[in-house]
Design a protein around this motif. Structure first.
Motif, short mmCIF file in Angstrom:
data_model
loop_
_atom_site.label_atom_id
_atom_site.label_comp_id
_atom_site.label_asym_id
_atom_site.label_seq_id
_atom_site.Cartn_x
_atom_site.Cartn_y
_atom_site.Cartn_z
N GLU A 1 0.83 -1.21 0.00
CA GLU A 1 0.00 0.00 0.00
C GLU A 1 0.86 1.26 0.00
N PRO A 2 0.82 2.07 -1.06
CA PRO A 2 1.60 3.31 -1.06
C PRO A 2 1.17 4.31 0.00
N ALA A 3 -0.10 4.26 0.43
CA ALA A 3 -0.57 5.17 1.47
C ALA A 3 0.23 4.99 2.75
N ILE A 4 0.63 3.76 3.04
CA ILE A 4 1.40 3.50 4.25
C ILE A 4 2.80 4.07 4.12
N ARG A 5 3.40 3.91 2.96
CA ARG A 5 4.75 4.46 2.78
C ARG A 5 4.72 5.99 2.85
N LEU A 6 3.62 6.59 2.39
CA LEU A 6 3.49 8.04 2.49
C LEU A 6 3.44 8.47 3.96
N ALA A 7 2.61 7.80 4.75
CA ALA A 7 2.50 8.15 6.17
C ALA A 7 3.82 7.94 6.88
N LEU A 8 4.48 6.83 6.59
CA LEU A 8 5.76 6.55 7.24
C LEU A 8 6.81 7.58 6.82
N ALA A 9 6.80 7.99 5.56
CA ALA A 9 7.75 8.99 5.09
C ALA A 9 7.58 10.30 5.85
N ALA A 10 6.33 10.72 6.06
CA ALA A 10 6.09 11.97 6.79
C ALA A 10 6.55 11.87 8.23
N ALA A 11 6.27 10.72 8.86
CA ALA A 11 6.70 10.54 10.25
C ALA A 11 8.22 10.49 10.34
N VAL A 12 8.84 9.80 9.39
CA VAL A 12 10.30 9.70 9.39
C VAL A 12 10.93 11.06 9.16
N GLU A 13 10.39 11.83 8.23
CA GLU A 13 10.91 13.17 7.99
C GLU A 13 10.80 14.03 9.26
N SER A 14 9.69 13.90 9.95
CA SER A 14 9.48 14.71 11.16
C SER A 14 10.40 14.30 12.30
N THR A 15 10.94 13.09 12.25
CA THR A 15 11.89 12.66 13.28
C THR A 15 13.33 13.01 12.92
N GLY A 16 13.53 13.63 11.75
CA GLY A 16 14.87 14.06 11.38
C GLY A 16 15.69 13.02 10.66
N ASP A 17 15.03 12.19 9.84
CA ASP A 17 15.74 11.17 9.06
C ASP A 17 15.44 11.42 7.58
N PRO A 18 16.04 12.46 6.99
CA PRO A 18 15.66 12.84 5.62
C PRO A 18 16.03 11.79 4.58
N GLU A 19 17.10 11.04 4.79
CA GLU A 19 17.51 10.07 3.77
C GLU A 19 16.46 8.99 3.58
N LEU A 20 16.00 8.40 4.68
CA LEU A 20 14.96 7.38 4.57
C LEU A 20 13.65 7.98 4.08
N ALA A 21 13.30 9.16 4.58
CA ALA A 21 12.06 9.80 4.14
C ALA A 21 12.07 10.03 2.64
N GLU A 22 13.21 10.47 2.11
CA GLU A 22 13.30 10.73 0.67
C GLU A 22 13.10 9.45 -0.12
N ARG A 23 13.67 8.33 0.34
CA ARG A 23 13.48 7.06 -0.36
C ARG A 23 12.01 6.65 -0.36
N LEU A 24 11.35 6.83 0.76
CA LEU A 24 9.94 6.45 0.84
C LEU A 24 9.07 7.34 -0.04
N TYR A 25 9.28 8.65 0.03
CA TYR A 25 8.53 9.56 -0.84
C TYR A 25 8.75 9.20 -2.31
N ASP A 26 9.99 8.90 -2.65
CA ASP A 26 10.33 8.59 -4.03
C ASP A 26 9.55 7.37 -4.52
N ARG A 27 9.50 6.30 -3.70
CA ARG A 27 8.78 5.09 -4.10
C ARG A 27 7.29 5.36 -4.26
N VAL A 28 6.73 6.17 -3.37
CA VAL A 28 5.30 6.49 -3.48
C VAL A 28 5.03 7.27 -4.76
N TRP A 29 5.85 8.30 -5.02
CA TRP A 29 5.60 9.16 -6.18
C TRP A 29 5.83 8.42 -7.49
N ARG A 30 6.85 7.58 -7.55
CA ARG A 30 7.08 6.82 -8.77
C ARG A 30 5.90 5.90 -9.08
#
Length: 716
Positions: free
Chosen positions: A533-562
């Motif tokens: 489910e891409p919706a889950i990766r989107l939610a996790l990306a936002a939470a990860v970004e908010s915790t200060g982990d931009p590298e993982l957040a970027e990978r998750l956003y990228d997979r959702v958007w692609r």
């Protein structure tokens, strides 16, 4: 059935047979059927496997390798050679005295039941020899009807004989395009003892088994795995066949690459000797080490155990899984050991759920697993070629609104560079309402929109159900009653700790409370449950970004958007993080991918204009400033937004020029000269335009003052 190869590890009876047989003890949230296309899931084109000439499939010298000869009674080695002398294919077990025979009972020219003329042996497996035969009653001078006869390796084995009877009893009436068809059950006297031996007459499928394809690829290319998209597509295609059996209270029990044939453009399950009814706690249970679920020996087979074998099969086909029947007999390697699993996190999570040691934490239906596998396939393909493959989710709504889009909002205030977790909580998708829930109808009658009124209506609901309780949780979150939401979720968890919707709402509540770390844990748990489910990766990306982990957040956003360009928040999140790393070109590429049909297309273009301006330490040159000018002029904004963004851009350009930089003399910035005077004149005009649009006198006066302050000095 075609050339059915020797299994890498033979199917063997499980020693413990008296345990309770399980069909899957709970549902994971809600299981909904998966939509799917034809072979290749309608998403990829699988290689066509040509049909094999039946005559060429017959074994020249049908023998059973000594390494696979075991006593059916005590499971100890028999028929083994010593000191260079080959072992005997027939004899008596030296340990318990049980007779054994690994010779085929039928030869070329034998006629079974006065109807089936044997051509020879095709293969051998855990339960019996497989022969190719011609059906005399159907064949004619024009064409032959080829069938497969499956007998027993050892006719003295009562468990094997019982399994053959089981096949006849349960499988003759099965009719599914992805399951080999059982035509008949016949008997033929054993040539040595005269005792009647049972044979199952099956459809001949003349393709290659998935194991054959894996071996062929290794021989041709040296690669020890099939391409991942093909493997996933095979899983998506064959799972409905298992679901068909499960719906009829049958368990396959021995799924593995050997038992799936790819013929032309069709996949088929073969070798149904281990199939049994779900409530059968008497018959021997057959399975293959390395594929069989570890609890089967104690508690018997189940739907969850069948799906475990599918997960193990996918693993064996998709990466070099050495030691899968020994070192890793009941677990998967760590991601660090398998590069593929490190790259494809969603696939890794799917395999780990399918093969979890706790049956309750596995997929509970073939449809549920197929649905998530199809989602993973979309992600894998889109990540590889950049072509989105969106699909309507059966589990989630679309995102309620886009979040993190501040860079595309026109105004005079500073742009927020960090996510607001509460904004994210109010924007993320929601689980679809289960229409089978007793309270689903009541929820459609709700009229209140204010959280307080909605809470009152829900607390007085005429029916109590999980959906009503979850809607109450969301109303409490919206109204700021986070303690009440947590208490409600605790009660729901006590009733069903496996419902992923509880963790999803825990994540929403944690974001609303500005606890992104807790939200990350909650969404990560949902990702384990629904990896497609891409919706889950989107939610996790936002939470990860908010915790200060931009590298993982970027990978998750990228997979959702692609995968799906409908998730606008993923585009803005990806561009935001890329810009923060200095990746202006990559950010612009993402923003330009927001489709013109989207209501956020203009916002994405505004964000792209701003991305070309010098800000937050991100330098810009003449080329970037002029590109921003051209882009803004093409937007066609309304007068006020155009004036506001013009002010923003000309102020940035003026600061850049006064800092000592220069633009080409023939360049124009929003139609104004490339020097300080021209930029000041443009700013003055933009401020005066805004002053004319101002709704109140104080704002109008302030804007006129700004216009006067910025205009270039003159001698008059």
């Amino acid at each position: 059935m075609g050339p059915v190869p020797l299994a890498s590890v033979a199917s063997t009876p499980v020693s413990a047979r008296g345990g309770s047989v399980r069909t899957g003890s709970r549902g994971s949230g809600r299981s909904r059927g998966a939509t799917r296309g034809g072979l290749g899931a309608g998403l990829i084109e699988l290689p066509r496997v040509p049909l094999r000439d039946p005559a060429s499939a017959v074994m020249a010298e049908p023998t059973v390798a000594e390494s696979r000869r075991y006593c059916v009674a005590c499971d100890k080695p028999v028929g083994r050679g010593r000191d260079g002398t080959p072992g005997r294919a027939e004899g008596f077990c030296p340990h318990c005295g049980t007779p054994f025979s690994f010779l085929p009972r039928l030869g070329r020219g034998d006629v079974v039941d006065d109807r089936y003329e044997v051509l020879g042996a095709l293969a051998y497996g855990g339960l019996g020899w497989i022969y190719l035969a011609r059906d005399r009653n159907v064949s004619d001078t024009v064409s032959d009807r080829w069938v497969v006869l499956k007998g027993l390796i050892n006719t003295s084995d009562p468990d094997a004989m019982a399994a053959a009877v089981t096949e006849r009893r349960y499988l003759v009436e099965i009719d599914h395009p992805s399951i080999v068809k059982i035509h008949d059950f016949v008997q033929h006297p054993d040539p040595k003892t005269g005792v009647p031996v049972g044979y199952i007459v099956m459809e001949y499928v003349g393709g290659q088994s998935l194991r054959d394809m894996l071996v062929s690829r290794r021989a041709a290319t040296g690669e020890r795995a099939l391409p991942l998209p093909e493997v996933i597509a095979y899983g998506v295609e064959i799972l409905p066949a298992l679901g068909y059996l499960h719906d009829r209270n049958l368990l396959f029990c021995d799924f593995k690459p050997d038992n799936v044939i790819h013929a032309e453009e069709q996949l088929k399950l073969i070798d149904l000797g281990a199939v049994r009814q779900v409530d059968d706690d008497v018959s021997a249970v057959y399975g293959t080490p390395g594929y069989q679920a570890p609890e089967v020996a104690e508690v018997g087979p189940s739907v969850a155990a069948d799906l475990y074998t599918v997960g193990r099969t996918l693993a064996v086909l998709s990466f070099d899984f050495r030691g899968f029947a020994s070192t890793y007999a009941d677990r998967l390697p760590d991601r660090s050991e398998v590069p593929l699993l490190g790259r494809e996190e969603s696939y890794d999570r799917l395999l780990r759920r399918a093969t979890h040691l706790d049956p309750d934490r596995r997929f509970q239906s073939a449809a549920e697993m197929s649905e998530q596998l199809l989602g993973v396939l979309r992600e894998v393909l889109s990540a590889a070629d950049g072509v989105p493959r969106p699909a309507v989710s059966r589990q989630f709504t679309p995102e309620r609104r886009a979040f993190g889009t501040g860079a595309g909002e026109v105004g005079l205030t500073a742009i927020a560079r960090r996510l607001d977790p509460a904004e994210v909580a109010a924007a993320l998708p929601l689980p679809q309402v289960d229409i089978l829930d007793p309270g689903a109808g009541f929820l459609t009658t709700l009229t209140a929109t204010a959280p307080g009124e909605l809470i009152a209506q829900l607390r007085n609901a005429p029916v109590r159900s999980v959906e009503v309780a979850l809607r109450l949780v969301r109303a409490r979150i919206d109204g700021g009653d986070l303690a009440g939401a947590d208490a409600d979720l605790d009660r729901l968890y006590a009733d069903d700790p496996f419902d992923w919707r509880i963790d999803w709402h825990r994540g929403l509540a944690a974001l609303a409370a500005n606890r992104p770390g807790d939200a990350r844990v909650a969404f990560d748990a949902v990702y384990d449950q629904l990896p497609g489910e891409p919706a889950i990766r989107l939610a996790l990306a936002a939470a990860v970004e908010s915790t200060g982990d931009p590298e993982l957040a970027e990978r998750l956003y990228d997979r959702v958007w692609r995968t799906d360009h409908g998730f606008i928040s993923a585009a803005f999140g990806l561009a935001r993080l890329q810009l923060a790393e200095g990746g202006r070109v990559a950010a612009l590429r993402v923003l330009d991918q927001v489709p013109e049909s989207s209501s956020h297309h203009i916002a994405a273009q505004v964000a792209a204009v701003r991305a070309n301006l010098p800000a937050d330490g991100l330098p810009a040159g003449a080329g970037e400033l002029l590109a921003a000018s051209d882009r803004l002029q093409r937007l066609g904004l309304d007068v006020e937004r155009q004036a506001r963004l013009t002010v923003e851009m000309l102020e940035a350009a003026l600061a850049w020029v006064t800092a000592g930089h220069t633009l080409p003399p023939d360049a124009r910035v929003l139609g104004h000269g490339p020097h300080e005077k021209g930029l000041r004149l443009g700013l003055e005009r933009a401020y005066r335009t805004l002053a004319q649009l101002a709704a109140d006198p104080p704002t109008r006066i302030a804007l006129v003052d700004r216009a006067n302050a910025v205009r270039p000095r003159t001698l008059t």
